[in-house]
Enzyme design. Sequence first.
Site: not given
Ligand code: ADP
Length: 338
Positions: A111, A194, A197
Amino acid sequence: METVVSGIRSTGNLHLGNYFGALKNFIKMQHESNCYFFIADYHSLTTHPTPEDLHGSVKQVLSEYLACGLDPEVATIYLQSDVPEVTELYLLLNMNAYVGELERTTSFKDKVRKQPENVNAGLLTYPVLMAADIIIHNASKVPVGKDQEQNLEMARKFARRFNNIYKVDYFTEPQPYNFGQALIKVPGLDGTGKMGKSEGNGIFLFDDAKTIRKKVMRAVTDSGPTEKNQKMPEPIQNLFTIMDIVSEKETVDFFKEKYNQCEIRYGDMKKQLAEDIINFTTPIRERILEISSDDQYLSKVVKTGAEKARASASKTLKEVREIIGFKPFVTNQYEHTK
Ligand code: ADP
Ligand code: TRP
């Protein structure tokens, strides 16, 4: 019965990574364990949403939880900000969380690199709030994707540290969970890394068919293999990883064979992949539309969830306060000597 906790930040629509990394396991676990699933709206504040966006995103993620099959009759579904006990536990845990260890966290360092103009203290203490979310219900299992491994390690560390400082065996050390399998990382279709969002590479559960086709057809590929059984470069491997998740095994085997024989046409593979994703997301999208227009139902769900979550959280917090040494004053202590 085992206690399970997990949450997703309300920072935008849920994508295939959220579903296959986390939500799919929430849905499976809700019938087997004592489950608490929440929307991490406090965590979303690190990126400074406007008041309208904050509420809209919470409502969207809540509708998506329900549309995917989370059942408020069996699991406790709530908003993080409806449970003030979490923030009090966060404050208490912060006293034994060290700036050095927080600064060394990979997600914090990322970050700092990505948003140097907004390195706020909430980002630094993000893993402490996450630990509070989990141990407030004394959970033992936390279904999450691979990217959350380090945050879970921190949560265990804070739980263990509390037990050591106060010489108690109070908090359980929470483990990341995926039904005995390795944690999942769903890749993006933009080459490396990965799906996320904030990565700008998400295929969302709420995307319509046209959008999905467009996103999949744009996926990064190359000019194709030149030797039989050649090792796949990362962007191609990523296409196959997503296909593994959403398509039938025969479909995956068919395109793998084509790849190994140097006969693959990526255009055909992408077309098939897009249709398989659309088949999976279309019914979910329809339910999201239906549920998100039913404000009365949504408010009933969060109200019931908040009550159940607070009952569990306030019990923990009361015990934690006693362990730390906060004691009520005896009010009538002079009455007896009169
Ligand atoms: P993002 O990373 O998209 O902002 P979050 O951090 O809120 O979303 O993630 C919420 C859940 O989704 C967590 O358990 C995270 O490990 C899982 N997650 C997010 N992106 C992935 C991904 N690309 N593959 C597997 N799990 C994911
Ligand atoms: N940090 C998690 C993420 O970015 C979201 C989260 C907040 C969480 N608190 C949690 C996940 C507690 C599991 C348990 O994905």
